[in-house]
Design an enzyme around this catalytic site. Structure first.
Site, PDB file in Angstrom:
ATOM      1  N   ASP A 144      -0.883 -39.523 -33.500  1.00 46.45           N
ATOM      2  CA  ASP A 144      -0.326 -38.354 -32.837  1.00 46.45           C
ATOM      3  C   ASP A 144      -0.102 -37.303 -33.909  1.00 46.45           C
ATOM      4  OD1 ASP A 144       0.779 -36.616 -31.078  1.00 46.45           O
ATOM      5  OD2 ASP A 144       2.577 -37.797 -30.644  1.00 46.45           O
ATOM      6  N   ASP A 407       2.735 -46.017 -26.757  1.00 45.59           N
ATOM      7  CA  ASP A 407       1.750 -46.286 -27.812  1.00 45.59           C
ATOM      8  C   ASP A 407       1.490 -47.775 -28.003  1.00 45.59           C
ATOM      9  OD1 ASP A 407       1.308 -43.562 -28.760  1.00 45.59           O
ATOM     10  OD2 ASP A 407       3.359 -43.646 -29.507  1.00 45.59           O
TER      11      ASP A 407
END
Length: 739
Positions: A144, A407
Site C-alpha cells: 500500500d 490485507d
C-alpha cells in the site's frame, strides 16, 4: 450484485455485523467461510509453499533416488562377485551416507538464524526462519502507499471554495465539524483540529449524525447564537449528492447544477496532483432533533485538501530496489488519480493503472497477463488483493506488505508476507516478517540477508552434487573393477567427516556483491546439469588417480586406499573455494573461519597417514613421490575446475517460451498460431538473441503480434482462450523481455 463493487452494495449485510435496532427481512446468500469476511479468515489459515521449500523437497527426492539406486546396484554387484556380504553391505551403507547432504539442514538453519539475528538489530522480527530464504528470491514487492511510500500522516494542505480559492468560511465549518465529532478518532479530524481557531468562535453543538461506511459522511448540528446550521463533511461523491446549491465568494448561493462540471473537474485536478479530497457542505436548520433524512438540499461550501507527504529517501530506496532487480507495485483502495500522482512522485514514469472495477470484469487468465505490466492497482477491495497476488505469483516471487485485516489473505497468499508492529493481530499472525518501523529501506537489508543465505545454501548443494557425488560414484565404479574395495567403509565415513567439518562454516561465508544484485532462483535442472558436468569432471580426475596409483606407481591395496583417500578429501576441500564464487577463486575472499578450518583440514589430511593411529582407519604412510603425485593431481583438478565453473556460469541457458499469435482483422484480438522454444544465454543480449532466432524461424511473422511467457506460465499455455488481447511484439520492450 456479484459484479457490484463492495462499497456500492448498499443492500447487503456482512458477517460480523451487529444489528442493534429496528427490524427487517434478509435473504441469506452465503454463510460461514463462504462469506467475504469468512473467506479472509479462511485464507489466513492456509499454508503457501514457497519455491525454495518446494525446491529443497524436490532436491531431496532426487538425491534419495540416485543414492538408493547406486547403493543397491553396488551391493548386488559386489555380492555377485562373491565379495563378503558384511563388507559389501557396510560399503554400500557408507556410500549412501557419503552421498547424503547431511549438513544441509544444519547449514540452512545456522545461516537463517544468523540472518534473523542481524535483521533483529535492524528492527525486523523474523517469525518464520525459512522466510529468509524466500526473501532472497523476491523480485516483486507489493505494498500500500500509506505509511510505506508516504509518511502515513494526514496534513491539511488547504481548504478552498468551489473555484479553488482559499476560503476562511469553509475552513471554519470544517474545524467545527471536526472539533465536535464524538465518534471514532481519525487522522482527518485530528489534522483539522490543529488549524488555528479561537475558542471564543466555537458555537454550541446541538446534534450529531455519526459517520458510517454507507453514507461516508459526518454531520454536526451547531447553534451560533444567530442561526442553527447542519455541517456535513465526507467523501466527495457522497457530499455532492446531497447538495443543491453552491456558496459563492460574496456569500450568496446559486444552483449546484450550474457549477457541477467546474466542481467535478477541479476534484479530478486535485486528485491528479496527489491530494486526498473531501467535501464540506452546510444548510440552515430549525429543529434540534436530527435524522439522516435531514442530509439533503445542502449548500456546497468547498474542498478540504489533504496531503500525505512522500517519505524522505523513498525515491532512493525504490531506486535501490530496482538495482537489486526488485520491482514495486502499489495496491491501494485509494482513488486512482491520487495513487498515480504519488507513484509519479516517487519515480514511476507513466504508471499503468488497473482499478478494482476492472478486476471484477477480467478473467483469471487475462489478469495473469495484464498484472505483470500493471504498476498500480487502485480502488481495490479486500478480497481482490489476494487475487492480484495469486496472479502475480505466476510470474514473480512476491512479497506483500500490509497492516490491516483486509490485507490478511494477500499476506498469506504471497511468497513473503510482511506486516508492521502496529498492525492488527491477525495480520501480524499471518506475516513472515514484522517490521518495528514501516520503512522500505529495512527491506533492502532483509533481501540482501535472504540472498546471502540462499547463495551459501546453494554452495553446499553444489558441492554435494558435484565433487562429493563424483567421488562417491568413482569409488562405487572402482569397486566393480578392483579385486579389493577401493576405499574401506570407515575411510568413506572419515572422508565425509573431514570434508564436512569446514563445510559448517559455509553458513557464515562472504558472498560476492554481484550475487546479491539479483534474486536467487531455485532451479533443479541447473543443479542436475551441474551434478553431471562437475561429477564427470571429478570422476575423470579420480580415474587419473586410479591409473597413477595402480599402473604408474604400482602400489598395493592399503597404499591405494590411502592415496585415494588423500586425493578425495583434498579435492572436496579445495572445490569449496571454487564453488563459493562465480569469479576466479583467487579474486573472492572467503570468510575467516571457513578459510582457517579448510586449511586445517588440508594439512590434517596430508599428515594423517603418518600418525600411529592411522592404521585403525586402514591408512598407511605414503612416500614423497606418492604424496606429491596426489597433491599434483589435486592442483590440476582445482585449475581445470575453476575454468569449468566460469564456463558453466556463462553458458547456463535460460529457456523461455514464445507463442506466436495470429492477429484478427481488427488488430485487437489474436489467435494462437504456433509455439517456439529458444535458449537465451546472457541477459544482456536476450533481446538480440530473441529477435535473431525469430527472424531465422519465421521472418514473415515478425511484424505480427506475439507474447512472451515464462516457464511458470507455460504449463497453462494450452488452457488460454482461442482469442485473446495481447500486446504486439513492437510493444514488448527490452526490459519486459528480460523479465
Amino acid at each position: 450484485m456479484a459484479d457490484t463493487e463492495l462499497a456500492k452494495r448498499a443492500n447487503s449485510l456482512w458477517e460480523g455485523t451487529n444489528v442493534v435496532s429496528g427490524k427487517g427481512r434478509a435473504l441469506v446468500i452465503n454463510t460461514g467461510s463462504n462469506t467475504i469476511f469468512g473467506n479472509i479468515v479462511k485464507s489466513s489459515a492456509s499454508i503457501v509453499e514457497s519455491t525454495f521449500e518446494k525446491g529443497i523437497r524436490d532436491f531431496g527426492y532426487f538425491l534419495m533416488k540416485i543414492t538408493l539406486i547406486l547403493s543397491i546396484f553396488i551391493l548386488v554387484v559386489n555380492l555377485l562377485n562373491h565379495k563378503s556380504i558384511i563388507d559389501s553391505t557396510l560399503f554400500a551403507l557408507a556410500l549412501a551416507v557419503g552421498m547424503a547432504p547431511e549438513l544441509l539442514p544444519a547449514i540452512t538453519s545456522i545461516a537463517m538464524s544468523a540472518g534473523a539475528k542481524r535483521l533483529l538489530e535492524k528492527k525486523v522480527i523474523v517469525k518464520k526462519l525459512s522466510s529468509i530464504q524466500n526473501l532472497g528470491e523476491v523480485n516483486l514487492l507489493c505494498t500500500d502507499k500509506t505509511g510505506t511510500i508516504t509518511e502515513g500522516v494526514i496534513l491539511v494542505d488547504s481548504i478552498v471554495d468551489f473555484g479553488g480559492v482559499p476560503c476562511d468560511h469553509a475552513q471554519k465549518l470544517a474545524v467545527w465539524n471536526a472539533v465536535f465529532e464524538t465518534g471514532y478518532s481519525n487522522p482527518i479530524d485530528e489534522a483539522l483540529k490543529k488549524l488555528h481557531l479561537n475558542s471564543s468562535d466555537l458555537p454550541q453543538k446541538t446534534g450529531e449524525i455519526p459517520f458510517d461506511f454507507i453514507r461516508k459522511r459526518l454531520s454536526i448540528a451547531v447553534d451560533t447564537g444567530q442561526e442553527k446550521k447542519l455541517i456535513s463533511k465526507g467523501a466527495f461523491e457522497q457530499i455532492t449528492e446531497i447538495c443543491s446549491h453552491v456558496r459563492l465568494a460574496d456569500g450568496t448561493s446559486e444552483d449546484y447544477q450550474k457549477y457541477k462540471t467546474t466542481i467535478e473537474s477541479l476534484y479530478e485536478s486535485y486528485g491528479q496532483r496527489g491530494f486526498r479530497v473531501i467535501g464540506i457542505c452546510s444548510k440552515k436548520i430549525d429543529e434540534n432533533t436530527l435524522t439522516k433524512d435531514d442530509e439533503n438540499d445542502m449548500t456546497f461550501e468547498g474542498f478540504i485538501l489533504l496531503n500525505d507527504p512522500v517519505k524522505k529517501g523513498i525515491v532512493e530506496t525504490i531506486s535501490e530496489l530496482k538495482k537489486m532487480h526488485v520491482n514495486l507495485k502499489i495496491i491501494t483502495g485509494d482513488n486512482k488519480n491520487v495513487a498515480k500522482a504519488i507513484a509519479s512522485g516517487v519515480g514511476l514514469v507513466n504508471p499503468v493503472i488497473m482499478t478494482g472495477k476492472e478486476l471484477l470484469q477480467i478473467s483469471p487468465e487475462a489478469l495473469s497477463l495484464k498484472a505483470k505490466n500493471t504498476d498500480i492497482f487502485a480502488e481495490v477491495e479486500p478480497q481482490q488483493k489476494e487475487r492480484i497476488i495469486q496472479a502475480l505469483r505466476k510470474t514473480f516471487t512476491v512479497a506483500y506488505m500490509g497492516d490491516g485485516i483486509n490485507d490478511v489473505s494477500a499476506i498469506n497468499a504471497a511468497d513473503v508476507g510482511i506486516s508492521v508492529e502496529n498492525s492488527v493481530d491477525i495480520a501480524k499472525e499471518a506475516a513472515d516478517f514484522v517490521l518495528m518501523e514501516k520503512d522500505l529501506g529495512v527491506l533492502l537489508d532483509g533481501i540482501k540477508e535472504g540472498r546471502k543465505t540462499f547463495a551459501n545454501t546453494l554452495k553446499y548443494i553444489y558441492i554435494s552434487t558435484g565433487s562429493t557425488f563424483g567421488n562417491m560414484f568413482s569409488v562405487a565404479m572402482a569397486s566393480l573393477i578392483l579385486p579389493f574395495l577401493p576405499m574401506l567403509p570407515k575411510q568413506i565415513l572419515l572422508t565425509n567427516f573431514m570434508s564436512d567439518f569446514p563445510y559448517m562454516m559455509i553458513a557464515s561465508d562472504n558472498v560476492d556483491a554481484e550475487q546479491l544484485q539479483k534474486p536467487g532462483k531455485w532451479n533443479l535442472k541447473v543443479i542436475n546439469k551441474y551434478m553431471v558436468i562437475f561429477g564427470i569432471h571429478s570422476s575423470i580426475f579420480d580415474v587419473i588417480t586410479f591409473v597413477m596409483l595402480l599402473y604408474v606407481l604400482k602400489v598395493q591395496e592399503s597404499t591405494f586406499q590411502t592415496g585415494w583417500f588423500v586425493e578425495s578429501v583434498l579435492s572436496e576441500l579445495c572445490i569449496l573455494f571454487i564453488i563459493r564464487t562465480h569469479k576466479n577463486f583467487f579474486k573472492s575472499r572467503p570468510a575467516k573461519f571457513l578459510f582457517i578450518l579448510s586449511i586445517t583440514g588440508l594439512v590434517l589430511t596430508i599428515v594423517l597417514p603418518y600418525f600411529p593411529f592411522a592404521l585403525k582407519f586402514g591408512l598407511v604412510p605414503l612416500s614423497l613421490v606418492q604424496m606429491t603425485a596426489m597433491i599434483g593431481i589435486v592442483i590440476l583438478y582445482v585449475v581445470t575446475a575453476d575454468f569449468l565453473k566460469i564456463w558453466f556460469s556463462e553458458n547456463t541457458e535460460t529457456y523461455k517460451i514464445l507463442r506466436w499469435i495470429y492477429p484478427s482483422p481488427d488488430q485487437r484480438t489474436y489467435k494462437p498460431y504456433v509455439i517456439f522454444y529458444f535458449p537465451i544465454t546472457k541477459p544482456a543480449v536476450r533481446h538480440q538473441v530473441a529477435s535473431t532466432q525469430i527472424s531465422t524461424w519465421k521472418k514473415e511473422f515478425l511484424s505480427r503480434a506475439s507474447v512472451v511467457f515464462d516457464k511458470s506460465t507455460s504449463k497453462n499455455i494450452e488452457s488460454l482462450p482461442t482469442e485473446y488481447t495481447f500486446p504486439r511484439w513492437s510493444e514488448l520492450n527490452r526490459e519486459q523481455i528480460e523479465d
